[in-house]
Enzyme design. Structure first.
Site, PDB file in Angstrom:
ATOM      1  N   ASP A 188      50.046  -8.549  62.749  1.00  0.00           N
ATOM      2  CA  ASP A 188      49.617  -7.322  62.062  1.00  0.00           C
ATOM      3  C   ASP A 188      48.388  -7.560  61.184  1.00  0.00           C
ATOM      4  OD1 ASP A 188      52.103  -6.352  63.064  1.00  0.00           O
ATOM      5  OD2 ASP A 188      53.118  -6.947  61.211  1.00  0.00           O
ATOM      6  N   GLU A 355      53.255   2.977  66.274  1.00  0.00           N
ATOM      7  CA  GLU A 355      53.100   2.476  64.903  1.00  0.00           C
ATOM      8  C   GLU A 355      51.658   2.031  64.669  1.00  0.00           C
ATOM      9  OE1 GLU A 355      56.031  -0.593  65.106  1.00  0.00           O
ATOM     10  OE2 GLU A 355      54.800  -1.917  66.318  1.00  0.00           O
TER      11      GLU A 355
HETATM   12  O1  FUB Z   1      55.449  -7.328  61.988  1.00  0.00           O
HETATM   13  C1  FUB Z   1      56.523  -6.443  61.786  1.00  0.00           C
HETATM   14  C2  FUB Z   1      56.298  -5.160  62.563  1.00  0.00           C
HETATM   15  O2  FUB Z   1      56.035  -5.433  63.930  1.00  0.00           O
HETATM   16  C3  FUB Z   1      55.106  -4.329  62.128  1.00  0.00           C
HETATM   17  O3  FUB Z   1      55.321  -3.586  60.988  1.00  0.00           O
HETATM   18  C4  FUB Z   1      54.901  -3.497  63.348  1.00  0.00           C
HETATM   19  O4  FUB Z   1      53.671  -2.833  63.385  1.00  0.00           O
HETATM   20  C5  FUB Z   1      55.065  -4.520  64.437  1.00  0.00           C
HETATM   21  O5  FUB Z   1      53.882  -5.223  64.668  1.00  0.00           O
END
Ligand code: FUB
Length: 465
Positions: A188, A355
């Site tokens: 991320d 997301e």
């Molecule tokens: O790294 C944890 C979670 O996985 C993130 O918040 C999401 O976007 C996904 O990448």
């Protein structure tokens, strides 16, 4: 206690490798990156793995390529603690102890594995060497016996000290790829440019259930060589309302202050994720929780998870907060950067959205980008839309970043974008399954060019090794 640089340390150069060292048996700081580890008691012999077991074998310029690969490890952020280190082999597995024997295994992300695969560096028996103590059995150190590697209880003898001391040397098999840009497991990535320097703010990865608890910051002038600034926010001591799920930070600046937006959850009770904001006077922190409570509560809006925050500051100084898994939301932030009017929150969920919203502006056009599919899927990918304002309306433009199986690159997503200051050169930072052995909780950070067509649409990004 958080990772901090060692005050009063001396800098010793061993080949091209920097070892920071204090007085004997003190914690030492290792430069991360590809290295080989040469025995102090048997110079010319190096730590290597064979059939997954740790050994101490001769390696020379005429050794086979496989032996050189087996004797090369990437020193990375400790899987159990940022104060210590883990050693990742070229096949993606980590050096760990099991039944006191040193061997290679795949990171399961559970606390036992992470502890078994984390070693803390103390001064070795001779200047410029280190000894590696076990994170979960601190009285034991990596040592060789009959040229095999064991985790043995420390003995205060010259022989033990020498057999448990190693010099970190230039790697027998140096890296040949530009990615990942950060050694180890980081996902991320939020990339930003402040005052002529690039910064990366990633999730610390490698935890089962993404249960990591802290964030580090890294900076660079060239997007190639990155300085690790250590832990900038740690849910344990720094955030009263979150224990874990330290996910997806994003940093924005206003009036000389830096605001870090982050996700967090509790280990028990209400475990639903919430968003927080922390503030610092420097892009590398230390950050402190600005509110002492969530900025966005888990129960505040119906639908979706309150994770993956991102802040875009428009040319007029107005800041906008975007977030959400399942549902994408956006709202103008107040000038204080730590509050907003809940009545003004809009749902802007684009097609195929999962997301990781990200917004930037180029030549008067606003770009809304996001990740599709699940981060555990090799089909995790990035799509985008364009709009005439930071809140839309948006025109869907399709996928611009996806897996590249000919190179073994999978799960390319949760990205961010940065413009090289004063130019029309753009870069995308994103994570992917660690190459070669990663998955949805063992991810690494990559950077590639992001180019535009004459009509402002984004050309497909070419992921590179
Ligand atoms: O790294 C944890 C979670 O996985 C993130 O918040 C999401 O976007 C996904 O990448």
């Amino acid at each position: 206690m958080r990772a901090r640089s060692l005050l009063g340390a001396t800098i010793l150069l061993t080949g091209s490798v920097v070892v920071l060292s204090g007085t004997p048996a003190q914690a030492a700081s290792l430069a991360t990156g590809a290295r080989s580890l040469e025995s102090v008691s048997h110079p010319g012999r190096y730590i290597r793995h064979q059939d997954s077991l740790g050994r101490l074998d001769p390696v020379t310029a005429s050794s086979t390529a496989q032996v050189k690969l087996d004797a090369t490890f990437t020193v990375v952020n400790g899987l159990a603690s940022p104060s210590c280190y883990s050693f990742q082999a070229k096949n993606g597995q980590f050096l760990r102890h099991r039944d006191w024997r040193l061997r290679l295994d795949t990171n399961t992300g559970d606390p036992t594995f992470r502890g078994d695969a984390t070693f803390c560096a103390v001064d070795g028996s001779v200047a410029g060497s280190v000894s590696l103590t076990s994170y979960n059995y601190p009285a034991r150190r990596i040592r060789h016996r009959d040229f095999t590697l064991w985790l043995d209880t420390y003995q205060d003898t010259a022989a033990f000290r020498a057999d448990s001391s190693f010099r970190l040397t230039t790697a027998w098999a140096p890296r040949t790829s530009k990615n990942p840009v950060l050694p180890g497991l980081f996902a991320d990535p939020h990339i930003a440019s402040f005052n002529g320097r690039y910064y990366l703010y990633p999730t610390t990865d490698g935890y089962a259930g993404w249960s990591g608890t802290y964030y580090k910051a890294f900076s660079s002038t060239d997007l190639v060589n990155w300085t690790d600034h250590g832990v900038i926010l740690d849910h344990g001591p720094d955030v009263s309302w979150a224990d874990n799920s330290a996910w997806a930070p994003a940093v924005a600046t206003r009036n000389g202050r830096y605001y870090l937006y982050f996700s967090g959850g509790l280990a028990s009770g209400n475990t639903a994720k919430q968003l927080g904001v922390a503030v610092a006077d420097s892009p590398t922190g230390p950050f402190r929780d600005a509110l002492g409570r969530p900025l966005v509560r888990s129960d505040q809006f119906s639908g979706g998870q309150a994770i993956d925050p991102m802040v875009f500051v428009d040319g007029d100084g107005q800041a906008y907060l975007y977030w959400g898994q399942g549902v994408a939301r956006a709202v103008r932030l107040n000038a204080d950067m730590v509050s907003f009017d809940p009545a003004q929150v809009r749902t802007i969920t684009p097609p195929g959205y999962n997301e990781a919203p990200f917004v930037f502006k180029r030549n008067g056009t606003y770009y809304l980008m996001w990740s599709q599919n699940d981060t555990r899927s090799e089909n995790y990918q990035v799509a985008y839309a364009t709009g005439t304002s930071p809140l839309g309306p948006w025109t869907n433009r399709g996928v611009v970043l996806q897996k590249r199986l000919d190179l073994g690159i999978k799960g390319t997503g949760h990205h961010s974008v940065v413009q090289a200051p004063g130019t029309d050169t753009w870069y995308v930072a994103y994570h992917r399954f660690a190459v070669p052995a990663g998955d949805g909780t063992n991810r690494e950070t990559a950077i590639d060019r992001m180019e535009f067509n004459a009509d402002g649409t984004i050309r497909p990004v070419v992921p590179s090794l």
